[in-house]
Design an enzyme around this catalytic site. Structure first.
Site, PDB file in Angstrom:
ATOM      1  N   TYR A  48       0.829  -1.214   0.000  1.00  0.00           N
ATOM      2  CA  TYR A  48       0.000   0.000   0.000  1.00  0.00           C
ATOM      3  C   TYR A  48       0.861   1.261   0.000  1.00  0.00           C
ATOM      4  O   TYR A  48       0.474   2.284  -0.559  1.00  0.00           O
ATOM      5  CB  TYR A  48      -0.924  -0.027   1.214  1.00  0.00           C
ATOM      6  CG  TYR A  48      -2.266   0.638   0.995  1.00  0.00           C
ATOM      7  CD1 TYR A  48      -2.944   0.526  -0.206  1.00  0.00           C
ATOM      8  CD2 TYR A  48      -2.877   1.357   2.020  1.00  0.00           C
ATOM      9  CE1 TYR A  48      -4.193   1.103  -0.393  1.00  0.00           C
ATOM     10  CE2 TYR A  48      -4.121   1.949   1.838  1.00  0.00           C
ATOM     11  CZ  TYR A  48      -4.769   1.816   0.635  1.00  0.00           C
ATOM     12  OH  TYR A  48      -5.998   2.393   0.455  1.00  0.00           O
ATOM     13  N   LYS A  71      -3.888   7.757   3.272  1.00  0.00           N
ATOM     14  CA  LYS A  71      -5.056   7.412   4.080  1.00  0.00           C
ATOM     15  C   LYS A  71      -4.892   7.895   5.523  1.00  0.00           C
ATOM     16  O   LYS A  71      -5.880   8.290   6.164  1.00  0.00           O
ATOM     17  CB  LYS A  71      -5.297   5.903   4.050  1.00  0.00           C
ATOM     18  CG  LYS A  71      -5.868   5.406   2.737  1.00  0.00           C
ATOM     19  CD  LYS A  71      -7.224   6.036   2.414  1.00  0.00           C
ATOM     20  CE  LYS A  71      -7.856   5.437   1.173  1.00  0.00           C
ATOM     21  NZ  LYS A  71      -9.134   6.108   0.818  1.00  0.00           N
TER      22      LYS A  71
END
Length: 255
Positions: A154, A161
């Site tokens: 990620y 995020k």
């Protein structure tokens, strides 16, 4: 009587029927809401086509969250279809593949900046752009992927995020006096179009169903969408700055 009877909701991020945002839009309509969608660029026609597959065809307005002109015009564009907004769904995220898939150390600032602007700062941009249409009792809901951990592959999207989640807390602080709630839903891995663009996404979803006390279906956007609809409703009037996990319970389990 539906959970969202009479409410008017803007939903961003509808691209395919497999999109979480599409399921949100469908459920919102089924629960009595009038829905407006947003899209931009080459995706606009695709969103317009997908919008016709909803229970009620929904209008689509132009919105590139990195374009100041689009943001400035958003309230007027949405206002052509509804006279106010009771809810806004942020389902927008993008990071160049050069900053994901094991490229954390190699990531360059221009690409990282793109990820942060589109995937985090845009929550503030969208909330400010739609604020003229929102009033007391309105709700902003965004989608995240639990940013308290460093997930495989990620990389800088995970950092984005984390910024997204912090942005939501500050928005909740500053919009709260206007009676506007800001909450996030942290969903488990789902095989959406966005997920398929993450190099090595199968590493993130691997083993998730077995680790989830409730189990987990990576193809079922329904539980996540239902939670978003609940947060858009009047049933959580004193809940803001919250992250609701919809991941089968994985977030609370040890290794």
């Amino acid at each position: 009587m539906g959970l969202l009877d009479g409410k008017k909701i803007l939903v961003t991020g509808v691209l395919m029927e497999s999109s979480i945002a599409f399921t949100v839009a469908r459920l919102a309509q089924e629960q009595g809401a009038q829905v407006v969608l947003s899209s931009f660029g080459r995706q606009l026609r695709l969103t317009q086509a997908i919008a016709r597959r909803l229970p009620e065809p929904a209008p689509v307005v132009q919105l590139d969250v990195t374009d100041a002109g689009d943001l400035e015009a958003l309230a007027d564009r949405v206002g052509e279809h509804v006279d106010h907004l009771d809810g806004v769904v942020h389902s927008i995220g993008f990071a160049p593949q050069t900053v994901m898939g094991g490229n954390f150390l190699a990531g360059q600032w221009p690409d990282v900046a793109t990820a942060l602007e589109v995937s985090a700062y845009s929550l503030k941009s969208l909330a400010v752009a739609t604020r003229p249409l929102m009033g007391r009792g309105s709700s902003v809901v965004g989608l995240t992927f639990d940013a308290q951990y460093a997930w495989p592959v990620y990389d800088w999207m995970g950092v984005a995020k984390a910024a997204f989640e912090s942005t939501a807390r500050y928005l909740a602080r500053d919009l709260g006096p206007d009676g506007i709630r800001v909450n996030l839903v942290s969903a488990g891995p789902l095989r959406t179009t966005a997920a398929k663009s993450i190099p090595g996404f199968e590493e993130m979803e691997g083993g998730w169903p077995a680790r989830a006390p409730l189990g987990w279906d990576v193809s079922d956007t329904g539980p996540t969408a239902r939670t978003i609809v609940a947060l858009l409703s009047d049933w959580l009037p004193a809940t803001t700055a919250e992250i609701v996990h919809v991941d089968g319970g994985v977030h609370a389990m040890g290794l």
